[in-house]
Design a protein around this motif. Sequence first.
Motif, PDB file in Angstrom:
ATOM      1  N   MET A  77     102.290  48.398  28.081  1.00 26.06           N
ATOM      2  CA  MET A  77     100.994  48.698  28.700  1.00 26.06           C
ATOM      3  C   MET A  77     100.939  48.156  30.123  1.00 26.06           C
ATOM      4  SD  MET A  77      97.259  47.774  27.097  1.00 26.06           S
ATOM      5  CE  MET A  77      95.738  48.081  28.004  1.00 26.06           C
ATOM      6  N   ASN A  78     101.681  47.079  30.377  1.00 28.71           N
ATOM      7  CA  ASN A  78     101.701  46.500  31.725  1.00 28.71           C
ATOM      8  C   ASN A  78     102.384  47.420  32.741  1.00 28.71           C
ATOM      9  OD1 ASN A  78     100.287  44.237  31.082  1.00 28.71           O
ATOM     10  ND2 ASN A  78     102.028  42.851  31.038  1.00 28.71           N
ATOM     11  N   ARG A  79     103.268  48.293  32.295  1.00 30.55           N
ATOM     12  CA  ARG A  79     103.889  49.250  33.211  1.00 30.55           C
ATOM     13  C   ARG A  79     102.831  50.224  33.758  1.00 30.55           C
ATOM     14  NH1 ARG A  79     109.558  49.590  32.717  1.00 30.55           N
ATOM     15  NH2 ARG A  79     109.521  51.777  33.357  1.00 30.55           N
ATOM     16  N   LEU A  80     101.920  50.609  32.873  1.00 30.22           N
ATOM     17  CA  LEU A  80     100.838  51.491  33.305  1.00 30.22           C
ATOM     18  C   LEU A  80      99.838  50.746  34.183  1.00 30.22           C
ATOM     19  CD1 LEU A  80     100.238  53.340  29.911  1.00 30.22           C
ATOM     20  CD2 LEU A  80     101.754  53.987  31.789  1.00 30.22           C
ATOM     21  N   LEU A  81      99.625  49.472  33.867  1.00 28.72           N
ATOM     22  CA  LEU A  81      98.708  48.672  34.694  1.00 28.72           C
ATOM     23  C   LEU A  81      99.262  48.501  36.105  1.00 28.72           C
ATOM     24  CD1 LEU A  81      97.588  45.922  32.144  1.00 28.72           C
ATOM     25  CD2 LEU A  81      96.277  47.896  32.950  1.00 28.72           C
ATOM     26  N   LEU A  82     100.576  48.433  36.236  1.00 28.10           N
ATOM     27  CA  LEU A  82     101.168  48.347  37.571  1.00 28.10           C
ATOM     28  C   LEU A  82     100.875  49.616  38.366  1.00 28.10           C
ATOM     29  CD1 LEU A  82     102.910  47.059  39.752  1.00 28.10           C
ATOM     30  CD2 LEU A  82     104.929  48.006  38.590  1.00 28.10           C
ATOM     31  N   GLU A  83     100.981  50.765  37.717  1.00 29.78           N
ATOM     32  CA  GLU A  83     100.650  52.011  38.411  1.00 29.78           C
ATOM     33  C   GLU A  83      99.205  52.005  38.898  1.00 29.78           C
ATOM     34  OE1 GLU A  83     102.208  55.932  37.302  1.00 29.78           O
ATOM     35  OE2 GLU A  83     102.782  54.995  35.399  1.00 29.78           O
ATOM     36  N   LEU A  84      98.296  51.510  38.056  1.00 29.70           N
ATOM     37  CA  LEU A  84      96.886  51.462  38.446  1.00 29.70           C
ATOM     38  C   LEU A  84      96.664  50.456  39.572  1.00 29.70           C
ATOM     39  CD1 LEU A  84      95.161  51.673  34.937  1.00 29.70           C
ATOM     40  CD2 LEU A  84      95.711  53.514  36.535  1.00 29.70           C
ATOM     41  N   GLU A  85      97.442  49.395  39.563  1.00 31.79           N
ATOM     42  CA  GLU A  85      97.361  48.425  40.661  1.00 31.79           C
ATOM     43  C   GLU A  85      97.867  49.052  41.959  1.00 31.79           C
ATOM     44  OE1 GLU A  85      96.251  44.880  42.291  1.00 31.79           O
ATOM     45  OE2 GLU A  85      96.124  45.315  40.134  1.00 31.79           O
ATOM     46  N   MET A  86      98.896  49.873  41.869  1.00 32.19           N
ATOM     47  CA  MET A  86      99.413  50.558  43.052  1.00 32.19           C
ATOM     48  C   MET A  86      98.403  51.573  43.580  1.00 32.19           C
ATOM     49  SD  MET A  86     103.389  51.076  41.844  1.00 32.19           S
ATOM     50  CE  MET A  86     103.903  51.866  43.375  1.00 32.19           C
ATOM     51  N   ALA A  87      97.662  52.193  42.662  1.00 31.11           N
ATOM     52  CA  ALA A  87      96.622  53.121  43.091  1.00 31.11           C
ATOM     53  C   ALA A  87      95.481  52.391  43.780  1.00 31.11           C
ATOM     54  CB  ALA A  87      96.094  53.901  41.895  1.00 31.11           C
ATOM     55  N   LEU A  88      95.283  51.124  43.407  1.00 29.85           N
ATOM     56  CA  LEU A  88      94.219  50.337  44.038  1.00 29.85           C
ATOM     57  C   LEU A  88      94.525  50.039  45.488  1.00 29.85           C
ATOM     58  CD1 LEU A  88      91.571  48.745  43.684  1.00 29.85           C
ATOM     59  CD2 LEU A  88      92.946  46.796  42.900  1.00 29.85           C
ATOM     60  N   ASP A  89      95.804  49.764  45.806  1.00 25.92           N
ATOM     61  CA  ASP A  89      96.143  49.453  47.204  1.00 25.92           C
ATOM     62  C   ASP A  89      96.596  50.679  47.988  1.00 25.92           C
ATOM     63  OD1 ASP A  89      98.783  49.984  46.491  1.00 25.92           O
ATOM     64  OD2 ASP A  89      99.324  47.867  46.278  1.00 25.92           O
ATOM     65  N   GLY A  90      96.507  51.851  47.361  1.00 28.13           N
ATOM     66  CA  GLY A  90      96.821  53.080  48.080  1.00 28.13           C
ATOM     67  C   GLY A  90      98.252  53.541  47.974  1.00 28.13           C
ATOM     68  N   SER A  91      99.107  52.813  47.224  1.00 27.85           N
ATOM     69  CA  SER A  91     100.509  53.230  47.069  1.00 27.85           C
ATOM     70  C   SER A  91     100.641  54.485  46.224  1.00 27.85           C
ATOM     71  CB  SER A  91     101.332  52.096  46.460  1.00 27.85           C
ATOM     72  OG  SER A  91     101.261  50.938  47.257  1.00 27.85           O
ATOM     73  N   LYS A  92      99.671  54.733  45.344  1.00 31.16           N
ATOM     74  CA  LYS A  92      99.643  55.931  44.516  1.00 31.16           C
ATOM     75  C   LYS A  92      98.262  56.562  44.613  1.00 31.16           C
ATOM     76  CE  LYS A  92     103.162  55.132  40.911  1.00 31.16           C
ATOM     77  NZ  LYS A  92     103.795  56.451  40.973  1.00 31.16           N
ATOM     78  N   HIS A  93      98.217  57.844  44.258  1.00 29.37           N
ATOM     79  CA  HIS A  93      96.949  58.568  44.266  1.00 29.37           C
ATOM     80  C   HIS A  93      96.440  58.686  42.828  1.00 29.37           C
ATOM     81  CE1 HIS A  93      97.576  59.490  48.453  1.00 29.37           C
ATOM     82  NE2 HIS A  93      98.723  60.110  48.185  1.00 29.37           N
ATOM     83  N   ALA A  94      95.213  58.245  42.607  1.00 25.15           N
ATOM     84  CA  ALA A  94      94.631  58.319  41.269  1.00 25.15           C
ATOM     85  C   ALA A  94      94.011  59.690  41.036  1.00 25.15           C
ATOM     86  CB  ALA A  94      93.588  57.223  41.106  1.00 25.15           C
TER      87      ALA A  94
END
Length: 365
Positions: A348-365
Amino acid sequence: MKYLRSREIVLIAIAVNSLISQMPAHADSIGSDYLVSQTFAQGLPTDDQVQPKAKGTRSKTPVVAATPTSSEQGANSMQLPPHILSTGTDIHKPNLSPNAQQLADELGLTPLYARLDRVRNATGRASADERLDALESREVISEKLRRAEMEVNFVLAEIYDEQSLYNEVLSSYTGERDKIVAMTNAVSFGTNGILWAVAEGLDIPTYRYPHLSVSSGVTGIVAGVIPSVASAMTLKEVNGRKHSEPADPNMLAKLFDRPITARNDYPDGVWTFLDTIPADDPKGKKRKDQMIDRWIADKNLPSFTDRGSSSQIDLITNSEPQKKTVTISVLSTRLSLLSQLAAETFKMNRLLLELEMALDGSKHA
């Protein structure tokens, strides 16, 4: 003299052959380790397998510790099991993976990410209120991600605690088993050596008794049979003695709808994750059901073969008091299941990392 010696060898061969013939016929093709686990694993029969014996009848075959005879179709069919769950995470892709987006929806983060995106796409034209709203959204997202991470650690802490306890008990049972095997071997080797010495001594001619071949032959037969019997006994002791333990449900209990306590309950975020069908799963099965399917099919877990067997589930979850049923094999199965449960929960932490990346703009949510 030669006739008696040949007769002795034939009798020993017959005794050894009778022991070997009682083993499964496919022993030579599956390896000794699997043979031992399949033949002598200390399993429990299910409720529908316990049949009352007719009055006055006796069982012809002694009941040794056998594997569970109640099994689902395909049980123990995978020699090399694959990974259970796949998150589909790729940290180099610009968009969230389907499972990460699903987790964002479960945590209620999708509307908050939308607010952030509106401010980011405004390119400096956002109002002060919109910027303040985005700042608040960012703070809420960060808090929820932190909360989800702590919930994962909450589950892992209890799993690791249970594993440490089972490892300690397993070490004790293993030491007890090793002592029994060592004592059996010592008695076997010592008795064998003494009897063969006596047998050869009886063959020495004397003035009064020039030939004692009959006595020597009988003693030699006994000397040859003892190691064979001792070998069968040590094989039977591979899982050690059966032990009792009080009911103390572990973290596997909730997966099988067994009673739980505050100690082994799951936080809502983690349980929702395990009780949800993955977004990219073509089979349409919940994550916890996928884990159970893999455990049943895993050939390395011979003690668990049927999710419908109350006796097997109570044994691995320790939901009911166990009386003379807990063995080395049972503890090893519990440890394996808990280890895999911890690994799948930690994903589940792998998915949380993606959401953290979306928070700083590294990914698009």
